[in-house]
Write a protein that holds these residues in place. Structure first.
Motif, PDB file in Angstrom:
ATOM      1  N   GLY A 138     -35.178   4.524  -2.021  1.00 34.89           N
ATOM      2  CA  GLY A 138     -35.656   3.407  -1.228  1.00 34.89           C
ATOM      3  C   GLY A 138     -36.327   2.423  -2.128  1.00 34.89           C
TER       4      GLY A 138
ATOM      5  N   LEU B  31     -33.699  10.754  10.095  1.00 35.21           N
ATOM      6  CA  LEU B  31     -34.611  10.420   9.028  1.00 35.21           C
ATOM      7  C   LEU B  31     -34.252  11.308   8.125  1.00 35.21           C
ATOM      8  CD1 LEU B  31     -37.219   8.792   8.413  1.00 35.21           C
ATOM      9  CD2 LEU B  31     -38.448  10.628   9.209  1.00 35.21           C
TER      10      LEU B  31
ATOM     11  N   VAL C 156     -40.020  -2.845   5.676  1.00 35.23           N
ATOM     12  CA  VAL C 156     -39.538  -1.497   5.235  1.00 35.23           C
ATOM     13  C   VAL C 156     -40.887  -0.653   5.665  1.00 35.23           C
ATOM     14  CG1 VAL C 156     -38.940   0.247   3.560  1.00 35.23           C
ATOM     15  CG2 VAL C 156     -37.819  -2.286   3.684  1.00 35.23           C
TER      16      VAL C 156
ATOM     17  N   SER D  31     -32.337   0.884  13.829  1.00 37.10           N
ATOM     18  CA  SER D  31     -33.322   2.327  13.359  1.00 37.10           C
ATOM     19  C   SER D  31     -34.474   1.957  14.226  1.00 37.10           C
ATOM     20  CB  SER D  31     -33.424   1.983  11.798  1.00 37.10           C
ATOM     21  OG  SER D  31     -34.463   2.890  11.382  1.00 37.10           O
TER      22      SER D  31
ATOM     23  N   GLN E  98     -39.742   5.215   3.817  1.00 31.96           N
ATOM     24  CA  GLN E  98     -38.638   4.703   3.231  1.00 31.96           C
ATOM     25  C   GLN E  98     -38.867   4.430   1.484  1.00 31.96           C
ATOM     26  OE1 GLN E  98     -38.131   3.692   6.926  1.00 31.96           O
ATOM     27  NE2 GLN E  98     -37.568   6.030   6.377  1.00 31.96           N
TER      28      GLN E  98
ATOM     29  N   ASN F 290     -39.803   8.350   0.239  1.00 29.10           N
ATOM     30  CA  ASN F 290     -38.512   8.327  -0.144  1.00 29.10           C
ATOM     31  C   ASN F 290     -37.157   8.816   0.552  1.00 29.10           C
ATOM     32  OD1 ASN F 290     -36.487   6.978  -2.078  1.00 29.10           O
ATOM     33  ND2 ASN F 290     -36.212   8.864  -3.285  1.00 29.10           N
TER      34      ASN F 290
ATOM     35  N   TYR G  22     -29.656   8.419  -1.239  1.00 30.66           N
ATOM     36  CA  TYR G  22     -30.568   7.296  -1.103  1.00 30.66           C
ATOM     37  C   TYR G  22     -31.758   7.466  -1.890  1.00 30.66           C
ATOM     38  CZ  TYR G  22     -34.279   4.888   1.498  1.00 30.66           C
ATOM     39  OH  TYR G  22     -35.364   3.939   2.027  1.00 30.66           O
TER      40      TYR G  22
ATOM     41  N   SER H 209     -34.400   8.230   3.554  1.00 32.95           N
ATOM     42  CA  SER H 209     -33.610   7.287   4.117  1.00 32.95           C
ATOM     43  C   SER H 209     -34.059   7.056   5.778  1.00 32.95           C
ATOM     44  CB  SER H 209     -31.975   7.839   4.478  1.00 32.95           C
ATOM     45  OG  SER H 209     -31.966   8.936   4.863  1.00 32.95           O
ATOM     46  N   PRO H 210     -33.884   5.922   6.444  1.00 29.44           N
ATOM     47  CA  PRO H 210     -34.326   5.650   7.667  1.00 29.44           C
ATOM     48  C   PRO H 210     -33.367   6.496   8.460  1.00 29.44           C
ATOM     49  CG  PRO H 210     -33.565   3.767   6.885  1.00 29.44           C
ATOM     50  CD  PRO H 210     -33.469   4.499   5.967  1.00 29.44           C
TER      51      PRO H 210
ATOM     52  N   THR I 105     -37.053   1.679  10.759  1.00 28.79           N
ATOM     53  CA  THR I 105     -37.123   0.449   9.965  1.00 28.79           C
ATOM     54  C   THR I 105     -36.570  -0.754  10.955  1.00 28.79           C
ATOM     55  OG1 THR I 105     -37.462   1.196   7.866  1.00 28.79           O
ATOM     56  CG2 THR I 105     -36.629  -0.868   8.107  1.00 28.79           C
TER      57      THR I 105
END
Length: 160
Positions: free
Chosen positions: A104, A81, A19, A10, A23, A32, A102, A34-35, A13
């Protein structure tokens, strides 16, 4: 089971990093999201993928599941992302926050927590799991069928 050539990366991240702020949940100033995730080197026979995000350090006795997603086609090798909670073609379970998709990191103040992102290579096109059922059944199907997995681990700490 793991294969040395199966990798997960990633840019948002990276493995071993803190992190990325985007994320994190909004309560911690994050977005919030997702990577971005990219994987390669899946074993022969892979017909789909699943993704999980797990915090083994959560004070629950059994960790905390932030994301369980599955039925990604075998020709998929990345996610952008900010995957939507209702992303077409992607099954997503209700996480331990009680929401689909997802969510975070949001650890309590104290020691650093590890966040383990894992891609699972599966020998089936569809896991056949019910996204509305408790995710333990989906995770059982993932872990008992996976051909291989690749992980990256990031960490985050809220100082007390």
């Amino acid at each position: 089971m793991s294969t040395a050539t199966f990798t997960l990366t990633s840019s948002a991240t990276p493995d071993g990093s803190v992190v990325a702020p985007q994320q994190l949940v909004e309560n911690l100033g994050g977005e919030n999201l997702s990577p971005d995730l990219t994987w390669s080197g899946a074993p022969e026979g892979t017909r789909s993928y699943a993704l999980t995000l797990f915090d083994p350090d959560a004070p629950t006795g059994s960790g905390f599941w932030h994301w369980i997603a599955w039925d990604l086609p075998a020709d998929t090798t990345s996610l952008p992302l900010g995957v939507d909670r209702d992303e077409p073609g992607l099954q997503q379970a209700v996480n331990d926050f009680g929401k689909v998709g997802y969510d975070g990191p949001e650890p309590p103040a104290g020691p650093s927590h590890r966040y383990v992102f894992t891609v699972h290579a599966l020998p089936v096109e569809s896991l056949g799991a019910d996204p509305e059922a408790p995710h333990v059944g989906t995770r059982f199907a993932l872990f008992t069928q996976q051909l291989a997995s690749a992980s990256l681990t990031a960490h985050y700490q809220v100082k007390g």
